[in-house]
Design an enzyme around this catalytic site. Structure first.
Site, PDB file in Angstrom:
ATOM      1  N   CYS A   1       5.555   9.502   0.336  1.00 32.72           N
ATOM      2  CA  CYS A   1       4.329   8.903   0.853  1.00 32.72           C
ATOM      3  C   CYS A   1       3.078   9.691   0.463  1.00 32.72           C
ATOM      4  CB  CYS A   1       4.392   8.731   2.367  1.00 32.72           C
ATOM      5  SG  CYS A   1       5.812   7.761   2.914  1.00 32.72           S
TER       6      CYS A   1
ATOM      7  N   GLY B   1       0.827  -1.185   0.000  1.00 28.46           N
ATOM      8  CA  GLY B   1       0.000   0.000   0.000  1.00 28.46           C
ATOM      9  C   GLY B   1       0.864   1.238   0.000  1.00 28.46           C
TER      10      GLY B   1
END
Length: 230
Positions: free
Chosen positions: A175, A78
């Site tokens: 991120c 993820g």
């Protein structure tokens, strides 16, 4: 190794390129699917410089990608884009969550707690941030977490900035978080650290704390989540 934790096998791989580390993870996951009694494993290593991104239609964190100075890999973890390279401790736990209550949230919080406790041992105070998986020092991020899960077996894991050059993060939106500043143990403590020494400390901690993740009951298999991270 303590007899209470012999069900976790830890390996220090040293400097390893991303493709080889990914292939090893895939191999271990396959073995665990074939033989549920196969030990859970934790791979600790450093990577050659590389960028990775999770399987997401939103590629904006790459800022176009063509300018990146190092190879880019799309993975089944993820999360958005990040950088891995020398000076960063990578941890890839390959753990059967059916032995841990089939609880991905609990697993992610366990990883965060381990990293926070590890840093505390070096005199560095870190914490979580609400809704942002990973480990932070104020508004600066020191460790990223991104995992993939297949049939309740985890892969990928965490990246802890120990020392070295953080400038490759400037080529992406780390991120996917705008205006985030990346930091390291070296920057926060003002002294040098060895990735191998930090890995040895993390190994001891993981072996001691794996029991916190385990549950006594073995629940019936159900459909597994596929990815999580940031």
């Amino acid at each position: 190794m303590n007899a209470a934790v012999v069900d976790l096998h830890v390996r220090w791989l040293g400097r390893t390129n991303f493709a080889n580390a990914l292939a090893l993870q895939e191999e271990i996951v396959a073995k665990k699917r074939e033989d549920p009694s196969h030990l859970d494993e934790l791979l600790l290593l450093e990577h050659e410089p590389v960028y990775t991104i999770g399987r997401t239609p939103d590629q904006s964190s790459l800022l176009g990608a063509a300018h990146l100075p190092y190879p880019l890999f799309a993975t089944n973890r993820g999360g958005q884009a990040t950088y891995h390279g020398p000076g960063q401790l990578m941890g890839y736990p390959i753990i059967d969550l059916r032995r841990c209550g089939q609880d991905l949230h609990k697993y992610l919080r366990w990883l965060e707690r381990l990293l926070i406790e590890l840093l505390a041992g070096y005199g560095i105070t870190a914490s979580r941030r609400k809704s942002l998986t990973g480990v932070w020092i104020g508004n600066c991020k020191i460790a990223s977490i991104g995992v993939g899960v297949r049939h309740w077996v985890t892969m990928h894991g965490f990246a802890l900035n120990v020392c070295g050059d953080l400038s490759p993060f400037d080529q992406i939106v780390p991120c996917g978080i705008n205006n985030v500043t990346m930091t390291s143990m070296e920057k926060e403590a003002g002294r040098a650290f060895s990735v191998a020494d930090v890995a040895a400390s993390f190994e001891k901690l993981a072996l001691d704390r794996i029991s916190h993740l385990r549950t006594a009951a073995e629940p019936e298999p159900i459909s597994a989540p596929q990815m999580q991270g940031t």
